[in-house]
Every structure is written in C-alpha cells, then in structure tokens.
Write an enzyme that holds these catalytic residues in place. Structure first.
Site, short mmCIF file in Angstrom:
data_model
loop_
_atom_site.label_atom_id
_atom_site.label_comp_id
_atom_site.label_asym_id
_atom_site.label_seq_id
_atom_site.Cartn_x
_atom_site.Cartn_y
_atom_site.Cartn_z
N GLU A 302 71.21 -52.74 6.67
CA GLU A 302 70.23 -53.74 6.24
C GLU A 302 70.28 -53.99 4.73
O GLU A 302 70.41 -55.14 4.30
CB GLU A 302 68.83 -53.29 6.67
CG GLU A 302 67.71 -54.23 6.25
CD GLU A 302 67.73 -55.53 7.03
OE1 GLU A 302 67.63 -55.47 8.25
OE2 GLU A 302 67.87 -56.60 6.41
N ASP A 306 71.27 -57.56 3.00
CA ASP A 306 70.32 -58.27 2.15
C ASP A 306 70.87 -58.50 0.75
O ASP A 306 70.79 -59.60 0.21
CB ASP A 306 69.00 -57.48 2.04
CG ASP A 306 68.31 -57.33 3.39
OD1 ASP A 306 68.70 -58.01 4.35
OD2 ASP A 306 67.37 -56.51 3.47
N SER A 502 66.80 -60.69 9.91
CA SER A 502 67.19 -59.93 8.72
C SER A 502 68.18 -60.69 7.87
O SER A 502 68.26 -60.48 6.67
CB SER A 502 67.88 -58.63 9.13
OG SER A 502 66.95 -57.61 9.25
#
Ligand SMILES: *[C@@H]1O[C@H](CO)[C@@H](O)[C@H](O)[C@H]1NC(C)=O
Ligand SMILES: *[C@@H]1O[C@H](CO)[C@@H](O)[C@H](O)[C@H]1NC(C)=O
Length: 593
Positions: A302, A306, A502
């Site tokens: 993640e 990001d 996400s």
C-alpha cells in the site's frame, strides 16, 4: 507523546492551581455507562489481562460549549463554499482551538476527577487542536478505575492483530454531558488497505523486472495492450501532462500510512526511472508519528503504491509519508494517533490521501463523530482530505442483519461528510465504474446540504429498488472517482499489479495537489475541503461516469447513471477543465499557511 497548545495549556495550569480551593465535589463513584457492546465484537477473542506494567494513553474527547456546538462546522462550510464571502479564509490552529473550546469549568471538573483517582496533573495535556485531554501512560489498573472498565488484550482471529480494549466503559454522572467519548475503549476496528490482487493475470504484467534500462519505452498511451494503468496514462486521461508545477517549494502532498506499513525509497527510485523518467530525483520524506515503524528494506504494498503514484503524478511536488505508530501492544488508536500529530503541525500538506478504511458497522457512533470532527478541523485549516471508498461495492458477503434483512454498508472515515470519498473506475473511452467501487450510504452521518440535490436526483431515479436496504436520509458515498484497476507498482524490486480504491485515491489526490500548486503559485487560497465546491461549480470540471455498477451483498448493487451515483460519485477529474473552474471562482488570497 505530549502535544501542547500553549493557550489551552496555560488555562489548564491556572485551573489546576485553582481547583484545590473549590468546595464543589461531585460523587466520582456515581458511574453511568457511556458505551458498551453486548458481547466481545465478532472475530475478536480475549487473551486475558494485558502484561503487567502495560500503560495506555487515554484520550478524553470534550464537547464544545453548547451554544457553539455548530461553530466549527458552520465555519467549515463558510470557508469551503465558493459563494461565501469567507471562502478560502482558512483559520489558524489557535482560531480553531478557540472554536472548539469546552465550557468554562470543564477542565476543573475533569481534573478533580483525575485527582480523586490519583492521576498526576503532569500526565495531562491538551491535544487534537484543543478538543481532547490526553492522559499519558495511565496504568491499566488506573484506567479500569477511571472508566469502570475491564481492559483486556484481544486478538483478531483472522489477522492476529492484538489490541488493548474494553467491552464497555462508564463515566461519573457529572462528566457524562461534557465528554463526547474516550479512546481507546470500545472501538476494536482497525483501518485496512483497499487494494486487491488482480482477478486476471497476464504473464507479462507480474513478471519480475530487474534493473530498469534507461530509455526503455514502457508506456504506450494510445494502445492498452499492456493492460496497465501507468502514471503516463493517468496523466494523459486526467489531462495533467502539460501542467508544469510552479509552487513545489510551498506545496506538499501527504500520504497517511497505518499498520506499521511504510514505503521503500529504492522501489520509488526504480518506479520513477521506469514510469516518470524526468523525475528520478523525486524523493519522499518519511515522518514517523508516535513511534511509527520504518525499515526501508521491508516495504509494504500500500505505501509503495500510494507514494509511487503520488510522486509520479505530482512531481516535483514533495511527497510526505506518515508512518503512524500506536504504542506497544495496540494500546493506541491509529486514527487518533495520526490526527493528534497532524493537528499540531504548523505546515500541514495542502492535500492528504488515505487508503485505509474500516467497516462503519463496527464503530461506536461517538467515536465516529469524534474522528469526523478532527477531519473537519483539517478542512477549516485549508487541507483537502481524500479517502478511499472501499473495495466491496455495496458490501461484502451476505450483509444479513440481526432481523434477517439484507442491508448495505459503507466504510469509515470515508463516510464522514467532511472528507472527500474516492471511488473507482476502469476502461476508457468511456470510463465505466469498477465493479468493486465502494459506494452507498452511511448509517451514522446524515446527508450534508452540499449533496442534497445530487443525491435526491439519484434516489428519484432509483425509485423503490432496494428500499430498506440502504439509508435514504444519510451521507452518500463516494464523491469523486478515478481509475482503480491494474496499476503496476514496484515492490522489493519486482513489478506487481494492483487494483482498488487504494489506487484511485492517491490518483485523485495528485490531481487536486496540482490544482493547489497552481493556486499557491498565483498567491491564492488552496481548495481546502473540496465537497461544497465539487457539488457546485467544480462539477463542470469532472467527467460524469454513466455506466457500470457495484454489486455486493448478493445484489447487483447500484448503477452509475448521469449525475451523482453511489458508485462513482460525480465522476472523474479533468484537470484542464478544473483549472478553468478554479480560474473563474472568486477565490480570495487566503490564510492558508
Ligand atoms: C496467526 O497465528 C496463527 C498461530 O500462531 C498462525 O497459524 C497463522 O498463520 C497466523 N495468521 C496470520 C494471518 O498471521
Ligand atoms: C440512517 O442514518 C441516520 C443518520 O443519517 C442514522 O441516525 C440512522 O440510525 C440510520 N438508520 C439505520 C436504520 O441505520
């Protein structure tokens, strides 16, 4: 960890000095239940008492003075509404603290309670922008006595995560009306990442990538035969390719990490050399909050996703990654931990992306309200917060409630009306809804004015389909969306492909960050809390998504239609058109600092 707000602290000190002289003393043993579950929440099991010597930080959230109950939210809507004279005139931290200050006498009363239980005043501080009294390093025995609680160590049966929580807690009757909630108590949930493994794997897409060869033509814009959503494709689709950021020295894009997950700068460098070769010197700043972990050799998916997309899309805007910690053995709460930190910062990034959310059904309402208030404070300070809407459509599994009916659910904190919820799309020419795009209606927060008309139009179209399965009077989710399928990332030197809201959330955050860059470069106020603008003039800068749906709960879910829908919100960003809207808005030079 102790954060002081100077003005509030001096008030506190004065009160501590005065309190001994006061004759009034409520009965501190007259305890009334504040919140309690009927049983240990599903999927958690008790491991018994925490290890002896365990201490926790207790956050006592205070209510503002009754006659100023709405002052913070009223201010938020004024400074975020392009038609209001106060648009863009964001407040300072001190002004925000003033808006939320509790009634006179509150500190005195709380301190008399703490003294009764032998909690030294040196362990008490004001945090969270003046909304919260934090009691640092309270022993479990003391916490149990203060709150009539039974703190235990709990383990999640699937993830093995451990937390120190209590199934119920109480407060003295004299404090009930003054305290909104105490954290950590009965909220067991943890925010989770919103990415999923691709359903379809093509051999090449996940193949290992050794060293990037410089000049290697990796992205092909006109053809999608590599079936991957690269930064170049996103910049092309959302029309940011031509924009040259001009305020990188004054702007920043913040990425929030929980669960002790963090990115790898080395992976980022490799990603940039492949996907944004003109930005290979882009670097992230890692900020460790409250003991947050950081080991660059052990990155998680993640944070890599990001930071890689934020950097590749918003380059050369600085990207700040917050690695949030929460004390040993799960004694603190992730969101409370990060919010307590960020609200003390003097230079908060103008745009913030959060890809971790939790099932709203598991969250005590006062906790949700407390956290949502903290996000509204970020808005009043002029920060745009974007949060993933979730990856389960209208809900995962059967969604059967205790009374046997099927009920859709949504995620928190994306359901908070003071943040911008980001859904997912796929394909292009035209884009359609991604089937997993989280969307629907909160069961905690009522519908905010800014989306009243947009949601009413959708509900009229829906007619009586799904009646009783969703909450027709509450906040609709999401607000905006972007591509969410098949994003290549680099993880430990290897190419992986991930999908989920996400991925769409840092994508939208990057586009907003570039708009903020422009505004800063022009000496204008940044966009701040986006929704009143998005549901107003901002809408004309979005591409409406009108097909696809988000099945879940054994239903076909909602459908994307013309206008707002609980699948893709208002649509996907078109940077060039948004820029024109921003140019036309009468944005005053603001106090964004
Ligand atoms: C949780 O712990 C059990 C027993 O120690 C182990 O078998 C299991 O793999 C763990 N699960 C996860 C998700 O780490
Ligand atoms: C519907 O949402 C409102 C908040 O808008 C909430 O007060 C109410 O309890 C919700 N209803 C159900 C059945 O969850």
């Amino acid at each position: 960890m102790r954060y002081y707000l100077i003005s509030a602290l001096s008030i506190l000190a004065a009160i501590l000095r005065g309190s001994l002289a006061k004759p009034f003393s409520p009965r501190w043993d007259d305890m009334r239940i504040k919140h309690s579950w009927y049983a240990v929440p599903e999927n958690w099991e008790s491991l018994g008492n925490p290890l002896s010597g365990t201490t926790i930080d207790l956050y006592v959230a205070l209510k503002p003075e009754a006659h100023r109950e709405n002052a913070l939210i009223d201010t938020l809507y004024q400074v975020s509404n392009p038609n209001h004279p106060r648009y863009g005139t964001y407040l300072s931290k001190e002004q925000v603290a003033d808006l939320v200050s509790p009634p006179p006498g509150t500190f005195e009363l709380v301190n008399s309670w703490l003294q009764y239980h032998g909690v030294p005043s040196s362990s008490v501080s004001m945090t969270h922008g003046g909304t919260t009294l934090t009691l640092s390093s309270v022993s479990i025995i003391q916490a149990n006595a203060l709150l009539g609680a039974s703190y235990q160590l709990y383990r999640h049966v699937e993830t093995n995560e451990t937390v120190v929580r209590t199934v119920g807690y109480a407060l003295p009757a004299a404090l009930h009306g003054l305290v909104q909630t105490v954290v950590p108590t009965t909220c067991f949930s943890t925010p989770h990442t919103q990415w999923q493994s691709p359903r379809k794997r093509s051999g090449g897409a996940t193949a290992g990538l050794k060293r990037p060869v410089s000049g290697e033509p990796v992205t092909v814009l006109s053809s999608r035969n590599d079936d991957a959503t690269t930064p170049s494709f996103l910049r092309f689709l959302y029309k940011t390719t031509e924009y040259r950021p001009a305020a990188a020295d004054r702007n920043a894009l913040g990425i929030v990490g929980f669960l002790n997950e963090y990115p790898s700068p080395e992976d980022l460098a490799m990603f940039m050399s492949v996907y944004r070769s003109d930005g290979t010197n882009g670097a992230i700043t890692i900020v460790r909050v409250n003991g947050g972990g950081y080991d660059p050799t052990n990155p998680a998916r993640e944070p890599n996703l990001d930071t890689q997309y934020a950097m590749a899309m918003a380059y050369p805007t600085p990207v700040i990654f917050y690695s949030t910690g929460r004390g040993p053995a799960g004694t603190t709460d992730w969101l409370v931990s990060w919010l307590g930190y960020i609200l003390t910062e003097s230079n908060i990034p103008r745009t913030i992306s959060i890809s971790y959310v939790m099932d709203e059904r598991n969250i005590p309402e006062p906790y949700a309200a407390y956290i949502c208030t903290q996000f509204s404070m970020l808005g009043v300070l002029g920060v745009s917060v974007l949060i993933a809407s979730g990856d389960d459509g209208v809900g995962k599994g059967e969604c059967v409630t205790n009374d046997g009916s099927v009920r859709f659910y949504s995620y928190f904190p994306t359901s908070c009306p003071y943040v911008t919820a980001v859904g997912g799309t796929t394909n292009h020419n035209p884009e359609i809804a991604a089937s997993f795009s989280g969307g629907g209606f909160s069961n905690v927060f009522k519908r905010p004015d800014y989306q009243e008309q947009a949601v009413a139009e959708f509900l009229q179209h829906l007619g009586n389909q799904y009646q009783g399965q969703y909450n027709a009077t509450s906040r609709g989710i999401p607000d905006i969306s972007a591509q969410a399928r098949r994003f290549p990332i680099i993880l430990k030197g290897e190419r992986k492909v991930v999908s989920g809201t996400s991925a769409s959330t840092p994508t939208v955050a990057s586009v907003i960050s570039l708009l903020n860059d422009y505004l800063i470069s022009q000496g204008k106020a940044t966009l701040g809390f986006l929704n009143p603008w998005l549901y107003g003039t901002g809408m004309s800068g979005l591409t409406d998504i009108t097909s696809g749906s988000n099945p879940g709960c054994n239903t076909n879910g909602f459908s994307a239609i013309e206008g707002w829908d609980p699948v893709t919100g208002l649509g996907t960003p078109d940077f060039q058109r948004l820029l024109r809207v921003v140019l036309a808005d009468p944005a005053e030079p603001g106090g964004a600092g």
